[in-house]
Design a protein around this motif. Structure first.
Motif, PDB file in Angstrom:
ATOM      1  N   GLU A 196       9.606   9.055   8.430  1.00 10.77           N
ATOM      2  CA  GLU A 196       9.087  10.216   9.141  1.00 10.77           C
ATOM      3  C   GLU A 196       8.061   9.769  10.168  1.00 10.77           C
ATOM      4  O   GLU A 196       7.643   8.615  10.164  1.00 10.77           O
ATOM      5  CB  GLU A 196       8.479  11.220   8.160  1.00 10.77           C
ATOM      6  N   LYS A 197       7.663  10.682  11.042  1.00 10.46           N
ATOM      7  CA  LYS A 197       6.663  10.393  12.078  1.00 10.46           C
ATOM      8  C   LYS A 197       7.140   9.307  13.043  1.00 10.46           C
ATOM      9  O   LYS A 197       6.362   8.466  13.467  1.00 10.46           O
ATOM     10  CB  LYS A 197       5.324   9.996  11.456  1.00 10.46           C
TER      11      LYS A 197
ATOM     12  N   TRP B 279       0.228  -2.481   5.127  1.00 10.16           N
ATOM     13  CA  TRP B 279      -0.326  -3.131   6.305  1.00 10.16           C
ATOM     14  C   TRP B 279       0.570  -4.301   6.733  1.00 10.16           C
ATOM     15  O   TRP B 279       1.412  -4.778   5.977  1.00 10.16           O
ATOM     16  CB  TRP B 279      -1.728  -3.655   5.987  1.00 10.16           C
TER      17      TRP B 279
ATOM     18  N   VAL C 252      -1.335 -10.339   9.974  1.00 14.48           N
ATOM     19  CA  VAL C 252      -1.477 -10.976  11.284  1.00 14.48           C
ATOM     20  C   VAL C 252      -1.954 -12.431  11.152  1.00 14.48           C
ATOM     21  O   VAL C 252      -1.795 -13.216  12.089  1.00 14.48           O
ATOM     22  CB  VAL C 252      -2.413 -10.186  12.222  1.00 14.48           C
TER      23      VAL C 252
ATOM     24  N   GLY D 289      -8.233  -1.075  12.782  1.00 17.76           N
ATOM     25  CA  GLY D 289      -8.231  -1.103  11.313  1.00 17.76           C
ATOM     26  C   GLY D 289      -7.766  -2.474  10.831  1.00 17.76           C
ATOM     27  O   GLY D 289      -6.616  -2.831  11.071  1.00 17.76           O
TER      28      GLY D 289
ATOM     29  N   TYR E 245       0.872  -1.183   0.000  1.00 17.32           N
ATOM     30  CA  TYR E 245       0.000   0.000   0.000  1.00 17.32           C
ATOM     31  C   TYR E 245       0.903   1.224   0.000  1.00 17.32           C
ATOM     32  O   TYR E 245       1.673   1.446   0.924  1.00 17.32           O
ATOM     33  CB  TYR E 245      -0.890  -0.046   1.244  1.00 17.32           C
TER      34      TYR E 245
ATOM     35  N   LEU F  29      -4.775  -8.542   7.657  1.00 15.87           N
ATOM     36  CA  LEU F  29      -3.700  -7.577   7.892  1.00 15.87           C
ATOM     37  C   LEU F  29      -4.210  -6.469   8.803  1.00 15.87           C
ATOM     38  O   LEU F  29      -5.406  -6.248   8.920  1.00 15.87           O
ATOM     39  CB  LEU F  29      -3.230  -6.973   6.564  1.00 15.87           C
ATOM     40  N   ARG F  30      -3.276  -5.780   9.436  1.00 14.68           N
ATOM     41  CA  ARG F  30      -3.645  -4.656  10.306  1.00 14.68           C
ATOM     42  C   ARG F  30      -2.872  -3.414   9.876  1.00 14.68           C
ATOM     43  O   ARG F  30      -1.904  -3.497   9.118  1.00 14.68           O
ATOM     44  CB  ARG F  30      -3.341  -4.979  11.763  1.00 14.68           C
ATOM     45  N   GLU F  31      -3.296  -2.286  10.390  1.00 18.65           N
ATOM     46  CA  GLU F  31      -2.579  -1.046  10.103  1.00 18.65           C
ATOM     47  C   GLU F  31      -1.224  -1.046  10.787  1.00 18.65           C
ATOM     48  O   GLU F  31      -1.068  -1.580  11.879  1.00 18.65           O
ATOM     49  CB  GLU F  31      -3.381   0.143  10.621  1.00 18.65           C
ATOM     50  N   PRO F  32      -0.248  -0.398  10.137  1.00 19.13           N
ATOM     51  CA  PRO F  32       1.058  -0.262  10.787  1.00 19.13           C
ATOM     52  C   PRO F  32       0.998   0.833  11.848  1.00 19.13           C
ATOM     53  O   PRO F  32       0.055   1.629  11.871  1.00 19.13           O
ATOM     54  CB  PRO F  32       1.960   0.171   9.634  1.00 19.13           C
ATOM     55  N   ALA F  33       1.988   0.877  12.724  1.00 15.76           N
ATOM     56  CA  ALA F  33       2.141   2.041  13.592  1.00 15.76           C
ATOM     57  C   ALA F  33       2.473   3.235  12.708  1.00 15.76           C
ATOM     58  O   ALA F  33       2.728   3.100  11.516  1.00 15.76           O
ATOM     59  CB  ALA F  33       3.220   1.782  14.634  1.00 15.76           C
ATOM     60  N   ARG F  34       2.503   4.404  13.286  1.00 12.43           N
ATOM     61  CA  ARG F  34       2.514   5.634  12.512  1.00 12.43           C
ATOM     62  C   ARG F  34       3.760   5.878  11.660  1.00 12.43           C
ATOM     63  O   ARG F  34       3.639   6.465  10.579  1.00 12.43           O
ATOM     64  CB  ARG F  34       2.301   6.821  13.479  1.00 12.43           C
ATOM     65  N   PRO F  35       4.978   5.492  12.086  1.00 11.75           N
ATOM     66  CA  PRO F  35       6.134   5.916  11.281  1.00 11.75           C
ATOM     67  C   PRO F  35       6.023   5.427   9.841  1.00 11.75           C
ATOM     68  O   PRO F  35       5.637   4.300   9.576  1.00 11.75           O
ATOM     69  CB  PRO F  35       7.326   5.259  11.988  1.00 11.75           C
ATOM     70  N   THR F  36       6.345   6.289   8.917  1.00 14.05           N
ATOM     71  CA  THR F  36       6.089   6.065   7.514  1.00 14.05           C
ATOM     72  C   THR F  36       7.376   6.238   6.712  1.00 14.05           C
ATOM     73  O   THR F  36       7.978   7.305   6.726  1.00 14.05           O
ATOM     74  CB  THR F  36       5.046   7.101   7.020  1.00 14.05           C
TER      75      THR F  36
END
Lengths: 309, 309, 309, 309
Positions: B6-7, A271, A274, D9, A196, A287-294
């Motif tokens: 970032e983040k 994502w 899991v 999510g 993604y 699948l789940r969302e990642p933590a915030r760092p991008t």
């Protein structure tokens, strides 16, 4: 030093349609009705004479930013072209004509996208409504021109066009392996991940005037670049986001010889699996969302890259 | 071309306190306990060798951005200094040491602010809790260093420090008059307006090493610049935002001779009066929020501006 | 069925100060100057007569929501009290007087917080500026009244007061252990965690009229509840967020016998430790942000809970 | 009292397709592939036994909200149905089976929309990619079930389905006139305005079990309600937003006799004309964004409203 106005949200009904765009194999796009043209505009004025506003508290040549807003609103009624960049150039030139204290002006805008919506024709079929549109929060076109005073009047010194906030996910068929492994590495290698990625893509013309759309055959519509991006994502088995955006960039430069360069800012929003191989099918995952760092990539390409291939 | 992460939101308990900061008349700030040090970090790597990630889909020298995140988290435990800029420099140097494929690195961070909260001492008085803090969404410190490989190892090539999202309102004592009046002007002139401005202020040191805080007497704390901003706003009867930020800039440069320049991005969020002179008192008003378009000013000043005064 | 207007952001300069509030041991708060009173107001009208707007497209009794906005703005100039709830009641009554088609009205508002900022007094000391304030994005007061037509005119049928978006972190001294362990449990037990919780706290008076602040000794200021929250967080070694908010609720009910109940919505935003016992000190940690999913608790308490203790 | 987890999510690849939906004249929708099924889930547990978590700091029956998240993730792999509501019911029942301390559970979710994207077929035509999708920020489906323990095991006590954040603009053909005119009225009457409205629409089935989609012919897909909304907006010359949503509601109840009621929350975001009748054409306008205050309507309709017509 500069000053200006941002977040000028303006809308025009029944602007001139964009027609006669040259089509490409990756996209069915060939024009826009412009029944609704929406823009979020930013104006930036530069001029040595404005220093006295700061240093002497002398406002006598200061164009209030509220007046700039009014100026931009008015010009959207005057403009009879069909493109974001064309409107920005048109309005920037009028600013330079009206106010001699301006040395240079940057005009930029995000296009506010309106989606067509199908309504029944009465015989069981559907066609786009001519009156009702969805106001979309998805990807949008971008334009920017920087105008200076030349010997023959205002001229485009720099130009930038783009499509921003393209958010694409590919269910399977993307790898990420063979990267540096050391004591700080915890990310597992993946031969097949659900990738993604969100992307901003920008492009520059060899001749900046081509961005205005006055010769539609030489205009690059943001919808076309958008479509190249997802078609390449569909076609390519990518080894990394770096690999993917390089392939997209090559295709953009190949399709549009009038462009000098293409630039990317990509953000990885992939994502995290899991559960995998559900019911024995390796393609079925939770699948789940990642933590915030991008993670992100910024990359510029020009025609030399194309020639090397 | 560059890529990174970032983040990266990270927090350290019981970091080294910042002490022995030189005080200024505008501020009671003289240090931070750093019981909690919070940072929102951005890492950007540059290096010619990374081109093969794009052009050859060869990941062999690619440091995964997930690993960068781990790396930054780890170094926050190792760092024994007391400043944002110091941590960024410390971590950037370790990146350059660990990965020879990096030519240059930009490290930047917003400081996540934690406010002290008063608790009763038991004798009717109050003192700051040593354990509980407010996580604040208000203005925050900013730091950035750009490190390259020099003859003697990593060196700071550029540095930027700041305070961002300072939101200040002055009830009365601000004018805006005598600006350009023409057919696009509808804003009424005001001898006295309730001025609401949000500001980002950045500063650069003559010697970039001073930003690290290793010599606290030469360090400029973001709290001090914040305090100069509102003290000047309180003192000055401004003729425009341009006038106001110029006065703030002069004071910052006067107080901190170790700085080379100070830079502003200001946004005008001033409310619009809907009732005035309520009960015959000209100071009593009802105001409303403006529509979204926002005027802004970007302005840089250096020591020459100070000398002219 | 109801309709109305929301996001009415309004500001009053030099509103009446809130004075003579009864103080409590947990808080130094004893009043507000109200030099600036800011509100984000929501109006909701109910009335059977409005059904014809929907069912017959008959607008003849329809109060345009734009007019509601004007009405609210006007009344903020008329109101001579000192509290959010008082203003909402004042304005709601005027709506009922002006428009007979309204059966009931709900008025609610978030208070927009303005922080005092210190300026030098000239003798080396500091005092709050009388003119310049920080516009804060942190916790804010909340008020709501629901007015109906009684036999003797408009009456408060329901009332709610609160403080919202309180974000508190405690460095150490919070546990979470002994919860259900099964095949879905992966969270490690912690005798000592760095607990970060955001909270909305609401309270209801036994006599709704007490919320208006006309008798300041019976008014509960949101700043006082805010201070109880962090003082209890500081005092208590909590076994869970449930435990923590229960302790806060007990103290609120104990301090304010005029309240009937207190209600909580708490959100767990606790960071995740990535390094612990740094340099052998168990209090020194590096933590990171959690992924997005957020645990929450909603809990109501009344005087019975207090009596049981 | 309740507690739970929100913002979970989760994403499933290759979920069961939704097929055999009964079509309606307003919409070409007849099913979803569910190659990607994305949900933003909220879990809320109720149970008298949980009081001891608060009052006694006894965690022994406390299901950690982190475990709830794991539980929900796991069940998305187990679910073999095709609808949001079906998944929520499936997972809620498993919660009740696993944890006897739960008396009732509310499960709700926003569906994260993925748009199909066209790729070339090779013969000059286009078809939707089977692998690449746009992650959309536009309108999304919503589901909610509230399960209690009945005599025969878990049962749906309440159900709610919806489509939220539908943002529609109609270029011309909407009026707003003949409303209350008094000293607080400044809004000009308009026989023809460019109306921009955002809407949440919710519906309840007579038999809650119909929401699960196990009998697809009795399932109401959010895409179908979405399409009715814009088709009615296109068809109707509305006299107000109240009039518009009433017409939409009637059509929804007419098309879907299995529904008991339909509910609306509408927000008026209509732009403000700054230039009209450009070049003598009354349909050609320039408009700007309104200031922030937003009028809204909340309205419920049931079958009685339909019968009256």
């Amino acid at each position: 030093m500069n000053y200006g106005k941002e977040k000028i949200g303006i809308y025009r009904t029944y602007a001139s349609p964009l027609e006669n765009v040259r089509t490409i194999p990756e996209s069915s796009f060939d024009g826009r009705d412009n029944t609704l043209l929406g823009l979020d505009v930013r104006v930036r004025l530069e001029g040595d004479e404005f220093f006295k506003n700061f240093e002497e508290a002398d406002n006598s040549n200061l164009v209030a930013t509220d007046s700039m807003k009014n100026f931009v609103q008015y010009q959207l009624g005057e403009y009879d072209g069909a493109t974001v960049e064309g409107f920005l150039d048109f309005t920037g030139r009028r600013f330079l004509e009206q106010y001699s204290q301006i040395d240079a002006i940057q005009m930029s805008a995000d296009q506010i996208p309106f989606d067509e919506l199908d309504v029944p024709t009465g015989d069981g079929d559907f066609e786009p409504s001519e009156l009702v549109f969805r106001v979309s929060d998805n990807e949008s076109g971008f334009g920017e021109v920087y105008l200076t005073r030349g010997d023959d009047g205002p001229q485009i010194e720099e130009q930038n066009s783009g499509i921003t906030d393209l958010q694409l996910v590919k269910v399977k068929g993307s790898a990420f392996t063979d990267y540096v492994q050391d004591e700080h590495t915890t990310l597992p290698e993946r031969e097949d991940r659900t990738l993604y990625v969100s992307m901003d893509i920008f492009w520059n013309y060899e001749d900046p005037e081509d961005c205005l759309g006055e010769e539609p055959q030489r205009y690059v519509a943001s919808e076309q670049v958008r479509d190249i991006a997802h078609v390449m994502f569909d076609e390519v088995y990518s080894r990394s986001i770096q690999d993917l955006i390089y392939q997209i960039g090559l295709r953009v430069l190949e399709r549009f010889p009038q462009l000098e360069s293409v630039n990317f800012e990509a953000n990885n929003q992939t994502w995290i699996a899991v559960r995998e191989e559900i019911d024995g099918d390796e393609d079925v995952r939770v699948l789940r969302e990642p933590a915030r760092p991008t993670g992100y990539q910024q990359f510029s390409m020009n025609r030399d890259d194309l020639d090397e291939e």
